[in-house]
Enzyme design. Structure first.
Site, short mmCIF file in Angstrom:
data_model
loop_
_atom_site.label_atom_id
_atom_site.label_comp_id
_atom_site.label_asym_id
_atom_site.label_seq_id
_atom_site.Cartn_x
_atom_site.Cartn_y
_atom_site.Cartn_z
CG ASP A 158 63.66 61.05 26.52
OD1 ASP A 158 63.35 60.33 25.55
OD2 ASP A 158 64.13 60.58 27.58
N GLY A 183 65.14 56.01 36.14
CA GLY A 183 64.91 56.92 35.03
C GLY A 183 66.11 56.96 34.11
CB THR A 184 66.83 59.13 31.21
OG1 THR A 184 65.56 58.83 30.64
CG2 THR A 184 67.86 59.22 30.11
CB ILE A 188 59.08 54.66 42.70
CG1 ILE A 188 59.77 56.01 42.65
CG2 ILE A 188 58.29 54.49 43.97
CD1 ILE A 188 58.82 57.19 42.72
N GLY A 189 61.70 53.48 40.71
CA GLY A 189 62.02 53.29 39.30
C GLY A 189 63.44 53.71 38.98
#
Length: 305
Positions: free
Chosen positions: A127, A13-14, A10-11
């Protein structure tokens, strides 16, 4: 990790890839964050494991729950509750149309509640940005990735070499301050508040100096008068151009006066004078009754599209 069946990526991230996954036993949907760290051969540092384990105790309706920490060999998986959309994707999916002010007010109040809770437990996010604010169809908004910065640091680039955004970063960090306070999160919330109102990032800088100068152009170049101690910060330069402050009416013209006042207090230069999350929750901006059913109805319609 056999407990979980990955449904889809789904993605990114950092810190690594995020998957939507399903608990094989219960059927519960979760977000699985695979933490990729550039580590020495020993694997995941025990300090990081300790820090992360503490986060399981952060239980609040506006914080994305960390359900479990799975650590094997050199991999670390964090198992979070699953929410289907983040605020950035949500705003990008409704371009041109303004978010209703009652929805913005509801989201801001919830964000401040989550931040206030974490700050009271001495956890700073460092963040905050629309990408890690997750929303559901019931009108709730929740903060994700709280505490990860303390466990892993905030890298300059993600593991896929994307630059970590500076747009929501507080000026004291940009000026090289070595001491973080909870005020860094408050600045980020101010930037996010303005972005919800105008649908444009408030300070979309593409380098640290560009980021600073965008802030200075809007809020005026800080001086010892407006921010005692600023000239002592490591990256402060006496040669910075001297800009004068713009009025917030120019920046957020369609925000009511109480909203502008709160925004001004969230974006105070001096971190010691920046409003706290707890104080912000009592601000007159929130004193008008909160029409959350209307907010819920609005979000629900958008989720269906």
């Amino acid at each position: 990790m056999d407990m979980f069946q990955k449904v889809e990526k789904i993605g990114e991230g950092t810190y690594g890839v995020v998957y939507k996954a399903k608990n094989r036993e219960t059927g519960q949907l979760v977000a699985l964050k695979k933490i990729r760290l550039d580590l020495e051969m020993e694997g995941v540092p025990s300090t990081a494991i300790r820090e992360i384990s503490l986060l399981k105790e952060l239980k609040h309706p506006n914080i994305v729950r960390l359900l479990d920490v799975v650590h094997n060999e050199r991999k670390l998986y964090l198992v979070f509750e699953f929410l289907s959309q983040d605020l950035k994707k949500y705003m990008d999916s409704t371009p041109g149309s303004e978010l209703p002010l009652h929805l913005i007010k509801s989201y801001l109040f919830q964000l401040l509640q989550g931040v206030s809770f974490c700050h009271s437990h001495r956890v700073i996010h460092r963040d905050l940005k629309p990408q890690n604010l997750l929303i559901n169809e019931l009108g709730a908004i929740k903060l994700a990735d709280f505490g990860l910065a303390r466990a892993f640091g905030v890298p300059l680039r993600t593991y896929t070499h994307e630059v970590v955004t500076l747009w929501y970063r507080a000026p004291e960090i940009l000026l090289g301050s070595k001491f973080y306070t909870t005020a860094v999160d408050i600045w980020s919330i101010g930037c996010i508040f303005a972005e919800m109102v105008t649908r444009k990032a408030l300070f979309p800088g593409d380098s640290e100096i560009d980021q600073l100068f965008r802030i200075f152009r809007m809020l005026g170049t800080p001086s010892e008068d407006t921010w005692p101690g600023v000239t002592q910060l490591p990256d402060y330069k006496g040669s910075f151009p001297k800009w004068t402050r713009k009025g917030l009416e120019e920046i957020v013209p369609n925000l009511e006066p109480e909203g502008r006042d709160l925004l001004m207090q969230l974006l105070q230069y001096d971190p010691s004078q920046r409003i706290t999350a707890k104080t912000a929750l009592a601000h007159p901006y929130f004193s008008s009754p909160e029409p959350s059913p209307a907010a819920r109805q609005y979000v629900l319609q958008r989720f269906r599209h």
